[in-house]
Design an enzyme around this catalytic site. Structure first.
Site, PDB file in Angstrom:
ATOM      1  N   LEU A 274      -0.089  -1.814   4.908  1.00  0.00           N
ATOM      2  CA  LEU A 274       0.923  -0.998   5.583  1.00  0.00           C
ATOM      3  C   LEU A 274       1.073  -1.451   7.033  1.00  0.00           C
ATOM      4  CD1 LEU A 274      -0.496   2.331   4.178  1.00  0.00           C
ATOM      5  CD2 LEU A 274       1.684   1.327   3.487  1.00  0.00           C
ATOM      6  N   CYS A 358       8.778  -7.942   1.592  1.00  0.00           N
ATOM      7  CA  CYS A 358       9.078  -7.290   2.880  1.00  0.00           C
ATOM      8  C   CYS A 358      10.590  -7.173   3.075  1.00  0.00           C
ATOM      9  CB  CYS A 358       8.457  -8.082   4.028  1.00  0.00           C
ATOM     10  SG  CYS A 358       8.815  -7.384   5.653  1.00  0.00           S
ATOM     11  N   LYS A 398       2.589  -9.943  -3.846  1.00  0.00           N
ATOM     12  CA  LYS A 398       3.176  -8.592  -3.867  1.00  0.00           C
ATOM     13  C   LYS A 398       4.684  -8.736  -3.731  1.00  0.00           C
ATOM     14  CE  LYS A 398       2.673  -3.956  -1.905  1.00  0.00           C
ATOM     15  NZ  LYS A 398       4.039  -3.590  -1.509  1.00  0.00           N
ATOM     16  N   ASP A 462       5.730   5.766  -5.242  1.00  0.00           N
ATOM     17  CA  ASP A 462       5.964   7.197  -5.489  1.00  0.00           C
ATOM     18  C   ASP A 462       4.783   7.963  -6.068  1.00  0.00           C
ATOM     19  OD1 ASP A 462       8.466   6.775  -4.546  1.00  0.00           O
ATOM     20  OD2 ASP A 462       9.499   6.956  -6.461  1.00  0.00           O
ATOM     21  N   ARG A 486       2.668   4.997   0.896  1.00  0.00           N
ATOM     22  CA  ARG A 486       3.054   6.206   1.635  1.00  0.00           C
ATOM     23  C   ARG A 486       2.271   7.434   1.178  1.00  0.00           C
ATOM     24  NH1 ARG A 486       9.155   7.258   1.037  1.00  0.00           N
ATOM     25  NH2 ARG A 486       8.714   6.524  -1.061  1.00  0.00           N
TER      26      ARG A 486
END
Length: 614
Positions: A274, A358, A398, A462, A486
């Site tokens: 992050l 990104c 990723k 999520d 997140r």
């Protein structure tokens, strides 16, 4: 009930929240991107161009522009010769620009922020000495910095990596030997060219065969129709099973043979890399709550090769991070492979991750990040060369679903990345266009996971509760592990919830103590002097811009909370809980002052990340 609203129990609703419009929805709900809306508005407007504007590029707007950041002037620093107090060796640097008047510096420094110094209490010595904002805890009556009797100067470090002066000089003078990575790039280019040649030959063979079949006499087909049909069916089946283009052989010989992985990514809980908020103190908090694998913030390859200390700081690792990786970002395979080589040879890392997801404009426009999903030639060289650096250093990738919301490409890329040598792939179920809006597409993540032959596929997106975790794992059974981003920022105890298979509901006091631990870790990491305190404050506030979104289970009408659901306006069960739920940055500053003392004169804060929005 609207799915984007988190409904609050009536007894906790604020009086002004009883009307029809108690909430604001930040994201549009029609499924179109802002970019497309802007273009449509321009096309449908009847105003001439002269009235709409001069035709110049519209000024970019965002939270990253002109952000106020605390800057500690260099002339306000105390000379290192006086760090431990007066009476030491005099300064030997001619024309030293730092402060040499100890009494004036102490007077300007201000009052201590507390009676206890966390660094001194845990390590037995505070290297910040007199400059520490808790200096009275470890200075004697003469102002000399003290060490505990049991302080061990030879004790093992608790933080690793970063860059030393010797390596910095070698990189800046271009004196580092990169012959190995250059050789790997050459081998990767050769393999790429061979693959392209094979692909072209296979396509030509298929075309020739189709042409021959079309030109074969109809007379032969009429003479013996049944046998021919069987033969054609067999040939077509053979062609279908034959690898074409980038497909890999089904056998378990050679590179694709099943082997025991260096790191077992399966059935693990990973903390996402992050930017800004995924710093070392935050990762320590997540490790305490049960995160299995952590990864540093995205580090750009070019600044690493230039020896910039600020970029190398992103590679630092705490001893509690038992499985730790560094994520690289770049647009050139030579540069990325060289950065990976330096990390492999000089740092303690367990794996290196390549960011090809990104969405940041600056990175994308330069051909890095998610732009690499379309630059497959560059991506192939990067993955092949970096994965060949060492058998003991896994190289992972990723990615997002693609660049555009209506054109997913991850299902095509994932088998290629595996063929090229990647040890694992993490897939975030959104495109670059979607950023953090819309729900992550776990059905598509499952489709992509099925494409992998041997490597684990890690799903991302999520997950904010144990229920979310169970639901996503059911949607994507071929996914090996889950990465949380997140969700960990909003409630770091998400890892504990998943492992205990039940919801956790910490009180406001417990959450405040968690923030206090973060501040202590920050003072240990960034320093306990004024600059370190303000760095800790800045990153605490960045984190608080996510933390405030947590809604206690007891206050929700229908828990669990969904990650993009905006709550009705509510009050907490106590004053601290209400303060922590505030979306006002001035309230976040108040919380920081409870932990780190008053802010400097003229201080203001604007959150950096748009990802903190609902």
């Amino acid at each position: 009930m609207e799915p984007w609203i988190c409904y609050i129990k009536p007894e906790y609703l604020l009086a002004e929240a009883n009307g029809a419009h108690n909430w604001e929805v930040n994201a549009s709900t029609d499924g179109e991107t802002n970019k497309r809306k802007h273009l449509e508005n321009e096309e449908t407007t009847n105003e001439p161009q002269s009235k709409r504007g001069s035709g110049k590029k519209e000024r970019k707007r965002g939270q990253n522009k002109n952000r106020p950041v605390f800057k500690d002037e260099r002339y306000s620093h105390l000379c290192h010769s006086l760090i431990d107090g007066a009476g030491g060796e005099p300064c030997s640097v001619p024309n030293c620009r730092y402060v040499h008047d100890l009494n004036a510096f102490i007077a300007a420094k201000g009052e201590d922020l507390g009676e206890q110094c966390y660094v001194y209490d845990t390590k037995g010595y505070c290297a910040r000495g007199i400059t520490c904002r808790f200096a009275k805890a470890h200075t004697d009556e003469n102002g000399r910095n003290m060490k505990r009797p049991n302080y061990d100067e030879k004790a093992a470090q608790t933080t690793y990596n970063g860059i030393n002066s010797e390596l910095q000089v070698r990189l800046r003078k271009h004196d580092y030997d990169f012959s190995r990575s250059k050789e790997l790039i050459k081998k990767a280019e050769k393999l790429r060219d061979e693959r392209k040649k094979d692909h072209q030959q296979q396509e030509e063979e298929v075309q020739d065969k189709d042409k021959e079949e079309q030109n074969s006499g109809k007379e032969r087909q009429q003479q013996d129709a049944a046998p021919i049909e069987n033969k054609e069916s067999t040939e077509n089946q053979s062609l279908a099973n034959k690898p074409i283009g980038s497909a890999i052989d089904e056998t378990t010989n050679g590179r694709d043979a099943q082997r025991k992985p260096v790191i077992d990514f399966r059935e693990k809980l990973l903390l996402s890399p992050l930017t800004t908020v995924g710093n070392l103190p935050f990762r320590r908090i997540c490790k305490e709550f049960g995160a299995d694998i952590t990864c540093g913030e995205m580090a750009c390859a070019v600044p690493l090769l230039k020896g910039l200390g600020q970029e190398w700081a992103l590679t630092k690792r705490h001893e509690s991070e038992n499985v730790f990786g560094v994520q690289l970002c770049g647009n050139n395979p030579n540069v990325i492979s060289q950065a990976a080589q330096v990390l492999h040879e000089t740092s303690r890392v367990d794996f290196i991750d390549l960011n090809i997801g990104c969405p940041i404009d600056l990175i994308y426009q330069q051909g890095g990040g998610s732009a690499l999903m379309h630059r497959t030639n560059i991506l192939e060289l990067t993955v092949r060369s970096c994965s060949a650096l060492s058998d003991r250093l896994p190289f992972t990738v990723k990615m997002r679903t693609g660049v555009y919301a209506d054109k997913s490409v991850a299902h095509e890329l994932l088998p290629l990345v595996e063929e090229w040598g990647a040890s694992a792939v993490t897939l975030h179920g959104r495109s670059r266009e979607q950023r953090y809006t819309r729900q992550a597409n776990w059905t598509y993540i499952e489709e992509c996971a099925k494409q992998a032959k041997h490597i684990p596929v890690i799903g991302n997106g999520d997950i904010l509760s144990y229920e979310d975790y169970v639901e996503r794992r059911a949607l994507a059974p071929h996914v090996s592990s889950v990465m949380i981003g997140r969700g960990a920022l909003i409630k770091p105890w998400i890892f504990q919830e998943i492992k205990e298979q039940k919801a956790c509901s910490p009180s406001s006091t417990q959450r405040f103590e968690m923030m206090r631990r973060y501040c202590n870790y920050g003072l240990e990491h960034w320093g306990s002097d004024t600059k370190g305190v303000e760095s800790t404050r800045r990153f605490l506030l960045e984190w608080q811009s996510f933390l405030y979104r947590y809604i206690p289970e007891e206050l929700q009408l229908s828990p669990p909370q969904k990650i993009n659901a905006r709550p009705q306006k509510y009050r907490g069960r106590d004053e601290m809980e209400t303060l922590m739920s505030s979306g006002n940055a001035s309230d976040w500053v108040r919380l920081s002052e409870m932990l780190l003392g008053p802010v400097p004169h003229g201080f203001s804060f604007v959150p950096k990340h748009k990802a903190n929005a609902f």
